[in-house]
Scaffold this motif. Structure first.
Motif, PDB file in Angstrom:
ATOM      1  N   ILE A  58       0.842  -1.200   0.000  1.00  0.00           N
ATOM      2  CA  ILE A  58       0.000   0.000   0.000  1.00  0.00           C
ATOM      3  C   ILE A  58       0.878   1.251   0.000  1.00  0.00           C
ATOM      4  O   ILE A  58       0.656   2.184  -0.767  1.00  0.00           O
ATOM      5  CB  ILE A  58      -0.923   0.001   1.235  1.00  0.00           C
ATOM      6  CG1 ILE A  58      -1.919  -1.160   1.143  1.00  0.00           C
ATOM      7  CG2 ILE A  58      -1.669   1.324   1.350  1.00  0.00           C
ATOM      8  CD1 ILE A  58      -2.751  -1.345   2.385  1.00  0.00           C
ATOM      9  N   PHE A  59       1.917   1.240   0.843  1.00  0.00           N
ATOM     10  CA  PHE A  59       2.773   2.416   0.916  1.00  0.00           C
ATOM     11  C   PHE A  59       3.609   2.584  -0.355  1.00  0.00           C
ATOM     12  O   PHE A  59       3.936   3.697  -0.726  1.00  0.00           O
ATOM     13  CB  PHE A  59       3.655   2.373   2.167  1.00  0.00           C
ATOM     14  CG  PHE A  59       2.982   2.998   3.358  1.00  0.00           C
ATOM     15  CD1 PHE A  59       2.078   2.281   4.122  1.00  0.00           C
ATOM     16  CD2 PHE A  59       3.220   4.325   3.687  1.00  0.00           C
ATOM     17  CE1 PHE A  59       1.431   2.860   5.192  1.00  0.00           C
ATOM     18  CE2 PHE A  59       2.575   4.914   4.761  1.00  0.00           C
ATOM     19  CZ  PHE A  59       1.687   4.183   5.520  1.00  0.00           C
ATOM     20  N   THR A  60       3.945   1.460  -1.004  1.00  0.00           N
ATOM     21  CA  THR A  60       4.663   1.581  -2.273  1.00  0.00           C
ATOM     22  C   THR A  60       3.808   2.365  -3.257  1.00  0.00           C
ATOM     23  O   THR A  60       4.301   3.205  -4.003  1.00  0.00           O
ATOM     24  CB  THR A  60       4.965   0.187  -2.841  1.00  0.00           C
ATOM     25  OG1 THR A  60       5.563  -0.585  -1.816  1.00  0.00           O
ATOM     26  CG2 THR A  60       5.915   0.275  -4.010  1.00  0.00           C
ATOM     27  N   TRP A  61       2.509   2.108  -3.244  1.00  0.00           N
ATOM     28  CA  TRP A  61       1.614   2.850  -4.145  1.00  0.00           C
ATOM     29  C   TRP A  61       1.480   4.303  -3.697  1.00  0.00           C
ATOM     30  O   TRP A  61       1.458   5.204  -4.533  1.00  0.00           O
ATOM     31  CB  TRP A  61       0.242   2.175  -4.209  1.00  0.00           C
ATOM     32  CG  TRP A  61       0.293   0.831  -4.864  1.00  0.00           C
ATOM     33  CD1 TRP A  61       1.167   0.440  -5.836  1.00  0.00           C
ATOM     34  CD2 TRP A  61      -0.542  -0.291  -4.603  1.00  0.00           C
ATOM     35  NE1 TRP A  61       0.921  -0.857  -6.185  1.00  0.00           N
ATOM     36  CE2 TRP A  61      -0.116  -1.336  -5.457  1.00  0.00           C
ATOM     37  CE3 TRP A  61      -1.616  -0.531  -3.751  1.00  0.00           C
ATOM     38  CZ2 TRP A  61      -0.725  -2.589  -5.461  1.00  0.00           C
ATOM     39  CZ3 TRP A  61      -2.224  -1.771  -3.751  1.00  0.00           C
ATOM     40  CH2 TRP A  61      -1.780  -2.789  -4.605  1.00  0.00           C
ATOM     41  N   PHE A  62       1.363   4.511  -2.386  1.00  0.00           N
ATOM     42  CA  PHE A  62       1.298   5.893  -1.880  1.00  0.00           C
ATOM     43  C   PHE A  62       2.472   6.702  -2.406  1.00  0.00           C
ATOM     44  O   PHE A  62       2.329   7.835  -2.814  1.00  0.00           O
ATOM     45  CB  PHE A  62       1.386   5.900  -0.345  1.00  0.00           C
ATOM     46  CG  PHE A  62       0.087   5.577   0.344  1.00  0.00           C
ATOM     47  CD1 PHE A  62      -1.094   5.448  -0.365  1.00  0.00           C
ATOM     48  CD2 PHE A  62       0.052   5.415   1.724  1.00  0.00           C
ATOM     49  CE1 PHE A  62      -2.283   5.143   0.278  1.00  0.00           C
ATOM     50  CE2 PHE A  62      -1.126   5.108   2.360  1.00  0.00           C
ATOM     51  CZ  PHE A  62      -2.293   4.971   1.648  1.00  0.00           C
ATOM     52  N   TYR A  63       3.647   6.096  -2.353  1.00  0.00           N
ATOM     53  CA  TYR A  63       4.872   6.811  -2.669  1.00  0.00           C
ATOM     54  C   TYR A  63       5.139   6.909  -4.164  1.00  0.00           C
ATOM     55  O   TYR A  63       6.059   7.590  -4.575  1.00  0.00           O
ATOM     56  CB  TYR A  63       6.080   6.101  -2.020  1.00  0.00           C
ATOM     57  CG  TYR A  63       6.117   6.175  -0.522  1.00  0.00           C
ATOM     58  CD1 TYR A  63       5.589   7.260   0.158  1.00  0.00           C
ATOM     59  CD2 TYR A  63       6.718   5.163   0.228  1.00  0.00           C
ATOM     60  CE1 TYR A  63       5.642   7.326   1.539  1.00  0.00           C
ATOM     61  CE2 TYR A  63       6.775   5.221   1.606  1.00  0.00           C
ATOM     62  CZ  TYR A  63       6.228   6.309   2.268  1.00  0.00           C
ATOM     63  OH  TYR A  63       6.288   6.381   3.619  1.00  0.00           O
ATOM     64  N   ASN A  64       4.371   6.181  -4.973  1.00  0.00           N
ATOM     65  CA  ASN A  64       4.640   6.182  -6.407  1.00  0.00           C
ATOM     66  C   ASN A  64       4.586   7.604  -6.966  1.00  0.00           C
ATOM     67  O   ASN A  64       3.572   8.290  -6.847  1.00  0.00           O
ATOM     68  CB  ASN A  64       3.629   5.291  -7.130  1.00  0.00           C
ATOM     69  CG  ASN A  64       3.965   5.148  -8.594  1.00  0.00           C
ATOM     70  OD1 ASN A  64       4.000   6.126  -9.325  1.00  0.00           O
ATOM     71  ND2 ASN A  64       4.224   3.930  -9.022  1.00  0.00           N
ATOM     72  N   PRO A  65       5.686   8.066  -7.587  1.00  0.00           N
ATOM     73  CA  PRO A  65       5.735   9.461  -8.028  1.00  0.00           C
ATOM     74  C   PRO A  65       4.820   9.744  -9.210  1.00  0.00           C
ATOM     75  O   PRO A  65       4.637  10.898  -9.572  1.00  0.00           O
ATOM     76  CB  PRO A  65       7.204   9.665  -8.394  1.00  0.00           C
ATOM     77  CG  PRO A  65       7.730   8.309  -8.651  1.00  0.00           C
ATOM     78  CD  PRO A  65       6.946   7.362  -7.818  1.00  0.00           C
TER      79      PRO A  65
END
Lengths: 411, 306
Positions: free
Chosen positions: B134-141
């Motif tokens: 989930i956080f990987t998606w949050f952080y996706n630029p």
């Protein structure tokens, strides 16, 4: 004494034991691809083999590729299948050295494979013996959006200068020339390999991955200088270190990037993403040094017989079946890759045709940086490539660091 | 049997019967001791032993003595991992005060408080792998929420997971989310046991606000605090799944920690250096040992005090 339940159980058990020899001999095959096309190609072939050999009871264990890479170390010694898929070159070296793969040189001899499978024989050979059979390989190169090229009046580049001017023109038009996703590192190795193969050639590639050339060698520095000409003007997509190769397809499919240095397996994903064959095309990586003979990347997948296999006779039968020209034709047509048997016919897909042309006329076939170099060197090297693509100004530090790793790995 | 006289009994008592008070505890302990020795103690020594060899897990072992440790001292990746481990230890501690704050906030009786508590506890229930994703998606630029917020203010969003300076903090931040929930639940149960009489008495003495919290409530929450610190330190030292799922130690190894570095060298696709991996494990074990000894010492002191 026995209760009815125990008696029934005993009867069943006895029946099972008695009937076992009467049943067909088991042939256990471990395979490592759950993606749609490879899975279908494999299963179709196995069904055909089963049909041709009703006396053999084929049992298939198909696992995810990454899981297989870890599992193989356990199952080879603990519970060996009769056939397993794996990779040639340096990837098979630890297992060959530990005596866990069966030497099948006699099969290569008696079946005349040295001729039919000549292109992949070197990578299947270690210590002068052959340890398995290949079943497919595929070309690498530049996949590009022919529609975007046409819209901007750019012709597909065949030389380094043309590649640079095409990139400049694309950038001018607001399109990033190259997409790439380096999160899992190996994609960067593809670019490095090609720059190296085109600048220095096949022998330097082999010497480098064999630890005979330093990374600070002027020839390798040259490669990085060439690479800089693409990195510094921003010809690769930003944030590539956060993306897998699949995620990096998004800008390509959306038309924000126009080229992708990739293997042919990416075509299926491009088509799934909605691109038609009129929009995508393939060119071999452009020439850099015209004096260098053109070598290509063509990673090969193979089958091996574990030394601890129980049913080696039938396993050999299966290997013979796999490399058969007709089987190869059908298998790779479904798979969308190139057959390894020179008597087989490549599929009529345009990428397969072009790939076959490219690979069959190449002066040498490299496996891939991370299959030719030992695992530890490959890991450090690819991390260095990734770092270089983000921070090209650190080139000297990176190369020195790689020398240090190299010194240790190849001692 | 019935004819036996009472005086026979002591003579006929078996050895076991005579010693059962000494033996019985050991019999009850035996299974635990056996399995603890087999699966915890023995592997510790085994992996220390392996750390003196060069071994790829398949072929023969080669004795290299302290070679792996010498190499480790000269390995940049080791220092990066160590430094990141320290960041994890320091910043993970934030989970304790934040958990306490949320627990205090939720420790009231209003309609639906059970629902709110469950919602706050939710991140601890879901798997770390899911949190990482989930956080990987949050952080996706390109499409992540962080990028959307940044773009709202007209800034170029940073690629948090591809920036060697930000990546560790990005992962720790993601790791804090479930860890805060864990500390919160520990404090919530602790708050249930705070004695109302003492609070009443403190009120009569005009205690309120922060003074009340610091001098009256917190001392009573000491056991909860102790456990919260313990689980947080352990959580920080064994941080692994988040890193594996979010970056795989990248970019170029800059978000590595010792636990993941060990996995990578000994068990991942490009690893299988069992000796070197064991050397890392041994160093990690020694670091933990400092902490474990402190923990055991505290436990011992507490038991003695009672």
């Amino acid at each position: 004494m026995f209760t009815p339940l125990v008696r029934t159980a005993t009867a069943v058990l006895t029946a099972a034991i008695i009937s076992a020899p009467a049943m067909a001999a088991d042939l256990v095959i471990n395979y490592d691809d759950l993606n749609a096309a490879p899975k279908e190609a494999f299963e179709t072939a196995v069904a055909k083999f089963q049909e041709a050999n009703p006396d053999i009871n084929v049992i298939v264990n198909n696992t995810d590729r990454e899981a297989h890479k870890t599992a193989i170390r356990n199952f080879l010694s603990a519970d060996a299948p009769d056939v397993t898929s794996w990779y040639p070159g340096n990837r098979m070296a630890p297992f060959v050295d530990a005596g866990q793969f069966e030497d099948i040189s006699d099969l290569w001899e008696s079946e005349g494979w040295s001729d039919a499978l000549a292109s992949t024989k070197p990578s299947m050979t270690r210590d002068g013996k052959q340890w398995g059979v290949p079943y497919t390989y595929y070309q690498w190169g530049i996949y590009y959006r022919s529609d975007i090229f046409a819209d901007n009046n750019i012709t597909p580049p065949t030389t380094w200068d043309e590649l640079l001017s095409a990139s400049a023109a694309l950038k001018e038009a607001g399109v990033t020339p190259f997409t790439i996703g380096t999160k899992f590192l190996w994609t960067a190795a593809g670019v490095f390999d090609y720059l190296n193969l085109r600048t220095n050639g096949y022998d330097v590639h082999n010497d480098l991955t064999a630890g005979k050339i330093k990374y600070t060698d002027p020839r390798i520095v040259d490669v990085f200088e060439k690479w800089k000409e693409l990195v510094e003007p921003g010809y690769f997509v930003e944030n590539h270190a956060t993306m897998s190769w699949q995620e990096a397809l998004a800008p390509f499919i959306q038309g924000e990037a126009a080229m992708y240095v990739m293997g042919n397996f990416s075509v299926a994903a491009m088509r799934e993403g909605g691109l038609t064959d009129d929009q995508i095309d393939y060119i071999p990586f452009p020439t850099i040094n015209p004096d260098v003979a053109r070598a290509e990347e063509a990673p090969t997948d193979a089958f091996f017989i574990p030394a601890n296999a129980k049913n080696k006779e039938d396993a050999k039968k299966f290997l013979k079946f796999v490399v058969d020209a007709d089987v190869q034709t059908e298998w790779n047509a479904t798979l969308g890759q190139l057959p390894i048997n020179k008597n087989a016919t490549p599929g009529d897909d345009k990428f397969i045709q072009k790939g076959f042309e490219t690979v069959s006329t190449a002066a040498g076939l490299a496996q891939f940086y991370d299959r030719d170099a030992p695992a530890e060197m490959a890991k450090a090297g690819m991390e260095g490539f990734q770092e270089f693509m983000v921070k090209p100004e650190r080139m000297d530090d990176i190369l020195k660091r790689l020398d240090k790793v190299q010194e240790r790995v190849y001692k | 049997m019935n004819t036996a006289t009472r005086s026979d009994i002591p003579k006929n008592r078996s050895w076991y019967q005579r010693n059962r008070f000494a033996i019985t505890p050991w019999i009850f302990l035996a299974p635990a001791i056996l399995f603890f020795t087999l699966y915890v103690i023995a592997p510790i020594f085994q992996s220390i032993w392996i750390s003196f060899f060069e071994w790829n897990g398949l072929g023969a072992k080669t004795w290299v003595g302290m070679g792996n440790y010498v190499e480790l001292m000269d390995d940049d990746r080791f220092y990066t991992s160590l430094k990141n481990n320290l960041w994890w230890l320091v910043l993970y501690m934030l989970a304790v005060p934040i958990g306490l704050a949320i627990a205090l906030f939720l420790n009231q009786t209003v309609t639906g408080i059970r629902l709110y508590k469950s919602l706050f506890f939710f991140p601890f229930v879901i798997s770390q792998v899911v949190v990482g994703l989930i956080f990987t998606w949050f952080y996706n630029p390109n499409f992540g929420i962080v990028a959307i917020i940044w773009e709202f203010f007209g800034a170029t969003p940073p690629a948090i997971l591809a920036d060697e300076d930000l990546v560790t903090f990005g992962i720790i931040f993601a790791g804090l989310w479930p860890q805060i929930a864990y500390c919160m639940i520990l404090y919530l149960t602790g708050l249930n046991n705070v004695s109302p009489d003492q609070i009443e008495a403190a009120r009569l003495d005009n205690a309120k606000g922060f003074g009340m919290l610091w001098h009256v409530i917190l001392p009573q929450l000491k056991p909860a605090t102790f456990i919260a610190v313990v689980v947080t330190v352990i959580g920080a030292l064994r941080s692994f799944d988040m890193i594996a799922i979010m970056t795989g130690g990248g970019p170029w190894g800059s978000s590595n920690v010792l636990a993941y570095f060990m996995f990578e060298t000994s068990l991942s696709e490009y690893g299988f250096r069992m000796g070197y991996g064991s050397a890392i494990a041994t160093v990690l074990f020694l670091i933990m040992l400092v902490y474990i000894s402190f923990f055991l010492y505290r436990m011992y002191q507490d038991e003695k005090g009672n």
